[in-house]
Design a protein around this motif. Structure first.
Motif, PDB file in Angstrom:
ATOM      1  N   UNK A  85       0.813  -1.196  -0.070  1.00 42.33           N
ATOM      2  CA  UNK A  85       0.056   0.109  -0.218  1.00 42.33           C
ATOM      3  C   UNK A  85       0.864   1.321   0.026  1.00 42.33           C
ATOM      4  N   UNK A  86       1.895   1.229   0.746  1.00 44.28           N
ATOM      5  CA  UNK A  86       2.716   2.507   1.069  1.00 44.28           C
ATOM      6  C   UNK A  86       3.502   2.751  -0.336  1.00 44.28           C
ATOM      7  N   UNK A  87       4.031   1.713  -1.108  1.00 36.61           N
ATOM      8  CA  UNK A  87       4.513   1.720  -2.111  1.00 36.61           C
ATOM      9  C   UNK A  87       3.771   2.304  -3.400  1.00 36.61           C
ATOM     10  N   UNK A  88       2.578   1.615  -3.455  1.00 36.97           N
ATOM     11  CA  UNK A  88       1.510   2.437  -4.313  1.00 36.97           C
ATOM     12  C   UNK A  88       1.473   3.900  -4.027  1.00 36.97           C
ATOM     13  N   UNK A  89       1.126   4.074  -2.819  1.00 34.06           N
ATOM     14  CA  UNK A  89       1.127   5.772  -2.467  1.00 34.06           C
ATOM     15  C   UNK A  89       2.157   6.629  -2.834  1.00 34.06           C
ATOM     16  N   UNK A  90       3.334   6.145  -2.390  1.00 31.57           N
ATOM     17  CA  UNK A  90       4.550   7.097  -2.599  1.00 31.57           C
ATOM     18  C   UNK A  90       4.768   7.143  -4.224  1.00 31.57           C
ATOM     19  N   UNK A  91       4.488   6.078  -4.938  1.00 28.94           N
ATOM     20  CA  UNK A  91       4.857   5.841  -6.328  1.00 28.94           C
ATOM     21  C   UNK A  91       4.104   7.011  -7.071  1.00 28.94           C
ATOM     22  N   UNK A  92       2.759   7.002  -6.645  1.00 30.04           N
ATOM     23  CA  UNK A  92       1.518   7.945  -7.085  1.00 30.04           C
ATOM     24  C   UNK A  92       2.003   9.506  -6.813  1.00 30.04           C
ATOM     25  N   UNK A  93       2.468   9.640  -5.294  1.00 29.14           N
ATOM     26  CA  UNK A  93       3.141  11.131  -5.299  1.00 29.14           C
ATOM     27  C   UNK A  93       4.281  11.453  -5.797  1.00 29.14           C
ATOM     28  N   UNK A  94       5.289  10.375  -6.115  1.00 30.64           N
ATOM     29  CA  UNK A  94       6.294  10.776  -7.257  1.00 30.64           C
ATOM     30  C   UNK A  94       5.860  11.216  -8.430  1.00 30.64           C
ATOM     31  N   UNK A  95       4.891  10.528  -9.147  1.00 29.39           N
ATOM     32  CA  UNK A  95       4.417  10.713 -10.477  1.00 29.39           C
ATOM     33  C   UNK A  95       3.751  12.244 -10.390  1.00 29.39           C
ATOM     34  N   UNK A  96       2.943  12.515  -9.396  1.00 28.19           N
ATOM     35  CA  UNK A  96       2.321  13.784  -9.373  1.00 28.19           C
ATOM     36  C   UNK A  96       3.105  15.023  -9.213  1.00 28.19           C
ATOM     37  N   UNK A  97       4.209  14.644  -8.430  1.00 26.58           N
ATOM     38  CA  UNK A  97       5.248  16.016  -8.349  1.00 26.58           C
ATOM     39  C   UNK A  97       6.259  16.007  -9.597  1.00 26.58           C
ATOM     40  N   UNK A  98       6.376  14.980 -10.421  1.00 29.93           N
ATOM     41  CA  UNK A  98       6.954  15.152 -11.751  1.00 29.93           C
ATOM     42  C   UNK A  98       6.052  15.736 -12.625  1.00 29.93           C
ATOM     43  N   UNK A  99       4.744  15.240 -12.584  1.00 34.26           N
ATOM     44  CA  UNK A  99       3.958  15.923 -13.589  1.00 34.26           C
ATOM     45  C   UNK A  99       3.767  17.298 -13.332  1.00 34.26           C
ATOM     46  N   UNK A 100       3.664  17.857 -12.082  1.00 35.37           N
ATOM     47  CA  UNK A 100       3.516  19.343 -11.865  1.00 35.37           C
ATOM     48  C   UNK A 100       4.622  20.213 -12.027  1.00 35.37           C
ATOM     49  N   UNK A 101       5.960  19.504 -11.831  1.00 34.84           N
ATOM     50  CA  UNK A 101       7.180  20.062 -12.198  1.00 34.84           C
ATOM     51  C   UNK A 101       7.398  20.374 -13.631  1.00 34.84           C
ATOM     52  N   UNK A 102       6.912  19.345 -14.260  1.00 30.98           N
ATOM     53  CA  UNK A 102       6.987  19.758 -15.735  1.00 30.98           C
ATOM     54  C   UNK A 102       6.139  20.882 -16.338  1.00 30.98           C
ATOM     55  N   UNK A 103       4.849  20.583 -15.633  1.00 31.16           N
ATOM     56  CA  UNK A 103       4.037  21.993 -15.973  1.00 31.16           C
ATOM     57  C   UNK A 103       4.120  23.315 -15.768  1.00 31.16           C
ATOM     58  N   UNK A 104       4.907  23.274 -14.638  1.00 37.34           N
ATOM     59  CA  UNK A 104       5.181  24.833 -14.147  1.00 37.34           C
ATOM     60  C   UNK A 104       6.413  25.471 -14.909  1.00 37.34           C
ATOM     61  N   UNK A 105       7.294  24.337 -15.505  1.00 35.87           N
ATOM     62  CA  UNK A 105       8.302  24.982 -16.093  1.00 35.87           C
ATOM     63  C   UNK A 105       8.319  25.035 -17.687  1.00 35.87           C
ATOM     64  N   UNK A 106       6.967  24.574 -17.928  1.00 37.69           N
ATOM     65  CA  UNK A 106       6.606  24.700 -19.447  1.00 37.69           C
ATOM     66  C   UNK A 106       5.541  25.660 -19.707  1.00 37.69           C
ATOM     67  N   UNK A 107       5.092  25.580 -21.132  1.00 37.74           N
ATOM     68  CA  UNK A 107       3.743  26.451 -21.269  1.00 37.74           C
ATOM     69  C   UNK A 107       2.315  25.942 -20.958  1.00 37.74           C
ATOM     70  N   UNK A 108       2.442  24.661 -20.325  1.00 41.90           N
ATOM     71  CA  UNK A 108       1.201  24.098 -19.839  1.00 41.90           C
ATOM     72  C   UNK A 108       0.337  24.662 -18.753  1.00 41.90           C
ATOM     73  N   UNK A 109      -0.843  24.211 -18.991  1.00 40.30           N
ATOM     74  CA  UNK A 109      -1.612  24.805 -17.899  1.00 40.30           C
ATOM     75  C   UNK A 109      -1.225  23.990 -16.504  1.00 40.30           C
ATOM     76  N   UNK A 110      -1.329  24.753 -15.530  1.00 38.15           N
ATOM     77  CA  UNK A 110      -1.188  24.354 -14.324  1.00 38.15           C
ATOM     78  C   UNK A 110      -1.989  24.491 -13.283  1.00 38.15           C
ATOM     79  N   UNK A 111      -2.168  23.746 -12.104  1.00 33.56           N
ATOM     80  CA  UNK A 111      -3.078  23.904 -11.102  1.00 33.56           C
ATOM     81  C   UNK A 111      -2.625  24.775  -9.957  1.00 33.56           C
TER      82      UNK A 111
END
Length: 399
Positions: free
Chosen positions: A292-318
């Protein structure tokens, strides 16, 4: 991703010409969770992973995409082609299913299942493998159904006119498609006849629902960040118990608020899917907790990376993404801009991005990603040294 690259991304974003601010009238859609790792390496790892589990995981969606019920909905969905409604983007994402752009939840669950299941050909082992595959499928289905619903347009009654009729019609189709996916997933879960598994998945559904009512919202029901609270650096503790997620002292604390929002937004569901795979294989409660914790932390890592890419590009961000939360905590004056706006559309997101990039929000988000990726790796390594686990680790390192 190195700090040098992060600094380069920041400079590139700051030098980007000012673009027209796009109107945002929907909640988060699946595109908000998409990350874009290096194409060549990622595609190669995905192909190797699919060979291990036995078939392309993109076929998991075809079972319901080709059903008679969905075919009837698809006939109405065709009328929406050419519109800007989020349901069209979601449908394209499901049909094309580009491996280089999507977090492969089902594939990870299948790899984990193969790693923890005994390598025998008995009827019992075959049944466990089949049930684990169903868990992977229904987890993906619940996730997709949830994001279809979250993409509904929120059109106030006083703004409705003949010009919004197509959007209102698309809303109805989106509701039907989301309901179909969720009902089908629940039917698959019921047919497994495993009360403990049903309970685990139901807690994830509860978390998805509660997340829609967490924190402030604008008039379009878009989430808004909490008011910054200084000197609150305490981390959010992820627990495997099935109690509701704790919301105490989270709003305003960037890491705690972001972690809770991500757990609500799918982290809990992915964790329960991984935990369910071990439950079906008959593993102990301790092993299930690790999954369970593996799944949670992997999802957190994915989310952080997605948001990092959006804020440093032209993409719309949350506005509730990690870089924004870190930025307003570092510079509370930025929160005044959000607090004064009735809708997110009132904020010039490109100018706001420039202010965010002047803080250390990018570096802090990078650290957040690295921390969660390392935790996910350490948890999955406890399941031994085999091809499936090695492939999962390679997928984490490729990010």
């Amino acid at each position: 991703m190195s700090y040098a690259l992060i600094r380069h991304l920041r400079r590139t974003a700051l030098l980007t010409q000012q673009m027209r601010t796009e109107t945002i009238v929907t909640n988060l859609t699946p595109e908000d969770l998409v990350f874009k790792p290096p194409l060549t390496q990622w595609s190669k790892v995905i192909r190797e992973a699919e060979k291990i589990v036995g078939y392309p995981t993109s076929f998991m969606n075809l079972r319901w995409l080709l059903s008679d019920e969905f075919a009837n909905l698809a006939m109405h969905l065709r009328k929406m082609v050419g519109s800007n409604h989020p349901i069209v983007k979601t449908a394209k994402m499901l049909l094309y299913n580009e491996h280089n752009n999507l977090q492969p939840w089902g594939l990870i669950i299948l790899l984990l299942s193969k790693a923890v299941s005994p390598p025998t050909t008995s009827l019992l082992s075959t049944e466990v493998t089949q049930n684990q595959r169903i868990v992977a499928e229904l987890t993906e289905m619940i996730r997709t159904g949830h994001y279809v619903h979250r993409g509904l347009l929120n059109i106030p009654p006083h703004d409705r006119s003949s010009g919004t009729e197509s959007a209102m019609f698309a809303n109805k189709i989106a509701i039907l498609i989301g309901d179909y996916l969720l009902v089908t997933a629940n039917g698959m879960l019921a047919r497994l006849k495993n009360q403990d598994l049903s309970y685990l998945i139901s807690t994830a559904l509860r978390d998805l629902s509660e997340g829609e009512f967490f924190g402030r919202r604008d008039e379009q029901n878009m989430p808004l960040p909490g008011k910054p609270v200084q000197n609150n650096t305490e981390k959010f503790q992820i627990q495997s118990n099935t109690l509701p997620l704790s919301v105490k002292d989270t709003l305003g604390s960037p890491i705690r608020e972001w972690t809770l929002r991500t757990m609500y937004n799918g982290g809990s569901l992915f964790g329960r899917g991984c935990q369910g795979a071990l439950l079906l294989a008959g593993h102990s409660a301790e092993k299930q907790e690790i999954a369970y914790k593996f799944g949670c932390y992997l999802c957190l890592a994915w989310q952080a990376l997605a948001e990092l890419q959006k804020i440093t590009s032209k993409d719309t961000y949350s506005l509730v993404s990690a870089p924004v939360l870190f930025a307003i905590n570092s510079n509370p004056e930025l929160y005044n801009v959000i607090e004064k706006a009735k809708n997110i559309t009132d904020i010039h997101l490109d100018k706001f991005r420039e202010e965010i990039l002047k803080t250390d929000a990018v570096e802090q988000t990078q650290l957040l990603y690295a921390e969660n990726a390392n935790k996910a790796k350490s948890y999955v390594q406890t399941f031994g040294n085999n091809t499936s686990i090695d492939t999962i680790i390679r997928m984490i390192k490729t990010l």
